[in-house]
Design a protein around this motif. Structure first.
Motif, PDB file in Angstrom:
ATOM      1  N   MET A 275       0.829  -1.218   0.000  1.00 24.59           N
ATOM      2  CA  MET A 275       0.000   0.000   0.000  1.00 24.59           C
ATOM      3  C   MET A 275       0.856   1.258   0.000  1.00 24.59           C
ATOM      4  N   GLU A 276       2.188   1.044   0.192  1.00 23.51           N
ATOM      5  CA  GLU A 276       3.105   2.200   0.204  1.00 23.51           C
ATOM      6  C   GLU A 276       2.557   3.310   1.097  1.00 23.51           C
ATOM      7  N   SER A 277       2.057   2.857   2.257  1.00 22.14           N
ATOM      8  CA  SER A 277       1.525   3.841   3.205  1.00 22.14           C
ATOM      9  C   SER A 277       2.703   4.586   3.840  1.00 22.14           C
ATOM     10  N   HIS A 278       2.604   5.883   3.900  1.00 19.88           N
ATOM     11  CA  HIS A 278       3.696   6.668   4.501  1.00 19.88           C
ATOM     12  C   HIS A 278       3.312   7.125   5.888  1.00 19.88           C
ATOM     13  N   ASP A 279       2.426   6.356   6.503  1.00 25.17           N
ATOM     14  CA  ASP A 279       1.942   6.728   7.828  1.00 25.17           C
ATOM     15  C   ASP A 279       3.049   6.455   8.857  1.00 25.17           C
ATOM     16  N   PRO A 280       3.568   7.479   9.553  1.00 28.37           N
ATOM     17  CA  PRO A 280       4.637   7.247  10.541  1.00 28.37           C
ATOM     18  C   PRO A 280       4.214   6.240  11.609  1.00 28.37           C
ATOM     19  N   TRP A 281       2.892   6.130  11.785  1.00 31.86           N
ATOM     20  CA  TRP A 281       2.365   5.158  12.756  1.00 31.86           C
ATOM     21  C   TRP A 281       2.841   3.753  12.369  1.00 31.86           C
ATOM     22  N   ASN A 283       5.594   2.902  10.770  1.00 28.95           N
ATOM     23  CA  ASN A 283       7.010   2.703  11.114  1.00 28.95           C
ATOM     24  C   ASN A 283       7.152   2.387  12.595  1.00 28.95           C
ATOM     25  N   LEU A 284       6.341   3.082  13.404  1.00 30.60           N
ATOM     26  CA  LEU A 284       6.367   2.815  14.845  1.00 30.60           C
ATOM     27  C   LEU A 284       5.894   1.387  15.109  1.00 30.60           C
ATOM     28  N   ALA A 285       4.878   0.957  14.374  1.00 31.37           N
ATOM     29  CA  ALA A 285       4.326  -0.394  14.568  1.00 31.37           C
ATOM     30  C   ALA A 285       5.392  -1.447  14.267  1.00 31.37           C
ATOM     31  N   LEU A 286       6.166  -1.218  13.194  1.00 33.68           N
ATOM     32  CA  LEU A 286       7.207  -2.184  12.835  1.00 33.68           C
ATOM     33  C   LEU A 286       8.269  -2.263  13.937  1.00 33.68           C
ATOM     34  N   LEU A 287       8.611  -1.101  14.511  1.00 34.66           N
ATOM     35  CA  LEU A 287       9.615  -1.077  15.586  1.00 34.66           C
ATOM     36  C   LEU A 287       9.059  -1.753  16.850  1.00 34.66           C
ATOM     37  N   VAL A 288       7.782  -1.501  17.129  1.00 32.63           N
ATOM     38  CA  VAL A 288       7.150  -2.134  18.302  1.00 32.63           C
ATOM     39  C   VAL A 288       7.157  -3.643  18.127  1.00 32.63           C
ATOM     40  N   GLU A 289       6.835  -4.097  16.903  1.00 32.42           N
ATOM     41  CA  GLU A 289       6.797  -5.546  16.668  1.00 32.42           C
ATOM     42  C   GLU A 289       8.170  -6.171  16.937  1.00 32.42           C
ATOM     43  N   MET A 317      -6.401  -1.698   9.226  1.00 32.07           N
ATOM     44  CA  MET A 317      -7.601  -0.889   9.452  1.00 32.07           C
ATOM     45  C   MET A 317      -7.228   0.588   9.529  1.00 32.07           C
ATOM     46  N   ARG A 318      -6.126   0.857  10.213  1.00 32.35           N
ATOM     47  CA  ARG A 318      -5.715   2.263  10.311  1.00 32.35           C
ATOM     48  C   ARG A 318      -5.312   2.799   8.938  1.00 32.35           C
ATOM     49  N   ALA A 319      -4.639   1.948   8.153  1.00 31.74           N
ATOM     50  CA  ALA A 319      -4.172   2.388   6.822  1.00 31.74           C
ATOM     51  C   ALA A 319      -5.351   2.728   5.913  1.00 31.74           C
ATOM     52  N   ILE A 320      -6.513   2.102   6.130  1.00 27.45           N
ATOM     53  CA  ILE A 320      -7.670   2.438   5.277  1.00 27.45           C
ATOM     54  C   ILE A 320      -8.604   3.419   5.995  1.00 27.45           C
ATOM     55  N   GLY A 321      -8.161   3.916   7.149  1.00 26.44           N
ATOM     56  CA  GLY A 321      -8.959   4.950   7.828  1.00 26.44           C
ATOM     57  C   GLY A 321     -10.131   4.425   8.615  1.00 26.44           C
ATOM     58  N   MET A 322     -10.098   3.133   8.983  1.00 25.04           N
ATOM     59  CA  MET A 322     -11.201   2.530   9.762  1.00 25.04           C
ATOM     60  C   MET A 322     -11.034   2.942  11.222  1.00 25.04           C
TER      61      MET A 322
END
Ligand code: SDX
Length: 370
Positions: A275-281, A283-289, A317-322
Motif C-alpha cells: 500500500m506504500e503507506s507513509h503513515d509514521p504510525w 514505522n512505529l508499529a514495525l519497531l514495536v513488533e 484498518m488504520r491504513a484504510i482509515g477505519m
C-alpha cells in the motif's frame, strides 16, 4: 488432569480449516488461506467454506445474485436498531442487533440460506449502528446492486462514498484471512450452542459475546491504544519493558496455537507494504513488533510468543482509515462465515458438548447449618 483452557484437547473433527501452529500454516478446505486472500474474493472463499469447493463462474453468478438480495434488513430489525442505546460499545450493540434477526421474517428464510443471509446482512447492521452512534441517519433501503462486492458494500455503507480499490483490496484480504480459524473461543461457543440443536441466531449471538473479549477479537483496538500510548520510537523499549515487568500482556502478540509468526500477520504485513503507506504510525508499529518479539523471548523464554493477526489487523484498518471502534465489528463480519460454516458442520454430525468438571469444593457430613 484439568486443563482450564482445553489446551491441546481435540473437541471436534473438521474439514473447514487446518492450522499447524509450529510451521505457521493455515488452510481453508485444504487451500492455503494466504493464497486464497490474494487470488479470490470474499464471496468465493465463503462459498468454498460453506459448500466445500470454489464456485464455477455460473455458480458464482447465481450465488452473488442471491447474496445481494439478502443484504436488506427486515423491518422488525430496523425497528430494533432504532431502540438500541447508541452510547453502548458497538460490540454490545451488535450482539443485541444480531439477536433481533431471530424475529420474523428471518425465521422464514430457508435453512440452506441462513449462512449467506446472516453474512450478507452484517455490513448493514454494523454500518447502521456506527452511523447512529455518530448521529447520522440509518440507511434503511440497503443498496442491492451487485456492482459492489461484499467488502466494497461494507465500506460504502460506512462512509457513504464509493471506496478506492486499494482500500477494498486491503480490507478484503484482511476479511478473508480472518474468516475462519478452527475452534477459537467464539467458534467453539457457536458449536456448543449449535450442538444443543438451538437456532443459528442464538449460536451467532453467543459467538459475538465471546468475540468481544479483549483476549480474543477485542485485541486490535487494544493494539492501537498501545501504539498511541507509546507515541515515539524512543519510548518503545522502556514502555514495553514496563508492561512485561508488571506481568501485563502485550496486545497483538502470543497465540494459543501458533508458536511461530501467525501466517495471517505475515500476509497482512506484506499487503501493507504494497500500500506504500507513509503513515509514521506504521514505522512505529514495525519497531514495536521487532522490540516486543525480542523482549517476549527475554521475559517469557520458550513460550513462542510472536505477532498474531490482530497486530497487523490494526495496521491495515488504520491504513484504510477505519476507526478503532469498528475493528472488532469488522472481524465479526468476516468471522460470521467461519461461525456459520462450523454451525452447519456441527449439525451434519452432531453430538451435544458436555465436558466434565473436577469437583474441588468442600464435603459436609450433614446439612445442619448453625
Ligand atoms: C485471536 O484462538 C484463535 O484462533 C484466536 C484468533 C482467531 O482467529 O480466532 O487467532 C484471534 O484471538 C488472536 C489473539 C488476540 N489476543 C491478543 O493479542 C491478546 C494478547 N495475547 C494473549 O492474551 C495470549 O497470547 C492468548 C490469550 C492469545 C493466548 O494465551 P495462551 O495460549 O492461553 O497462553 P497463556 O495464557 O497460557 O500464556 C503462556 C505464557 C504466560 O506466561 P506465564 O504465566 O507462563 O509466565 O505466556 C505469557 C503468559 O503470561 N503470554 C504473554 C502474552 N501471551 C501469553 N505475555 C505477554 N504478552 C502476551 N501477549
Amino acid at each position: 488432569m484439568v486443563d482450564k483452557g482445553l489446551k491441546g484437547v481435540i473437541a471436534a473433527e473438521t474439514e473447514l480449516s487446518f492450522i499447524d501452529g509450529d510451521q505457521g500454516i493455515l488452510l481453508y478446505r485444504g487451500y492455503e488461506a494466504k493464497q486464497l486472500a490474494v487470488r479470490y474474493s470474499f464471496e468465493e472463499v465463503a462459498y468454498l467454506l460453506w459448500y466445500g469447493s470454489l464456485p464455477t463462474p455460473a455458480e458464482l453468478t447465481a450465488f452473488k445474485a442471491k447474496w445481494v438480495r439478502y443484504r436488506q434488513l427486515p423491518e422488525p430489525v430496523i425497528h430494533c436498531l432504532k431502540q438500541i442505546p447508541s452510547d453502548m460499545d458497538l460490540m454490545s450493540q451488535l450482539r443485541t442487533a444480531v439477536s433481533s434477526l431471530g424475529m420474523k421474517p428471518f425465521e422464514g428464510t430457508p435453512q440452506a440460506d441462513h449462512a449467506i443471509a446472516l453474512t450478507a446482512m452484517m455490513p448493514a447492521l454494523i454500518a447502521n449502528l456506527y452511523r447512529a452512534q455518530n448521529g447520522q441517519p440509518l440507511i434503511t433501503s440497503i443498496p442491492t446492486n451487485e456492482s459492489l462486492n461484499h467488502t466494497a458494500h461494507y465500506l460504502y455503507l460506512l462512509t457513504g462514498e464509493l471506496p478506492s480499490d486499494v482500500h477494498v483490496n486491503a480490507l478484503e484480504a484482511y476479511m478473508i484471512l480472518t474468516m475462519e480459524h478452527g475452534l477459537n473461543a467464539s467458534t467453539f461457543t457457536a458449536r456448543v450452542i449449535a450442538s444443543t440443536e438451538s437456532d443459528i441466531v442464538s449460536a451467532l449471538t453467543g459467538a459475538i459475546g465471546a468475540m468481544k473479549g479483549p483476549l480474543h477479537g477485542g485485541a486490535p483496538s487494544a493494539v492501537t491504544n498501545m501504539l498511541e500510548a507509546i507515541g515515539t520510537p524512543e519510548r518503545v523499549e522502556p514502555w514495553l519493558r514496563e508492561q512485561l515487568e508488571q506481568r501485563r500482556r502485550l496486545m497483538g502478540f502470543g497465540h494459543r496455537i501458533y508458536r511461530t509468526r501467525d501466517p495471517r500477520a505475515e500476509a497482512l504485513k506484506q499487503r501493507i507494504a504494497l500500500m506504500e503507506s507513509h503513515d509514521p504510525w506504521l514505522n512505529l508499529a514495525l519497531l514495536v513488533e521487532d522490540t516486543a518479539v525480542r523482549l517476549l523471548a527475554e521475559y517469557k523464554p520458550g513460550r513462542g510468543l510472536y505477532t498474531n493477526v490482530e497486530f497487523y489487523a490494526a495496521a491495515i484498518m488504520r491504513a484504510i482509515g477505519m476507526p478503532s471502534e469498528l475493528f472488532t465489528p469488522t472481524f465479526t463480519a468476516s468471522r460470521t462465515v467461519g461461525w456459520t460454516a462450523h454451525i452447519l458442520e456441527q449439525a451434519s454430525d452432531n453430538v451435544i458438548y458436555r465436558p466434565e468438571a473436577k469437583y474441588v469444593g468442600p464435603r459436609h457430613s450433614s446439612v445442619n447449618v448453625s
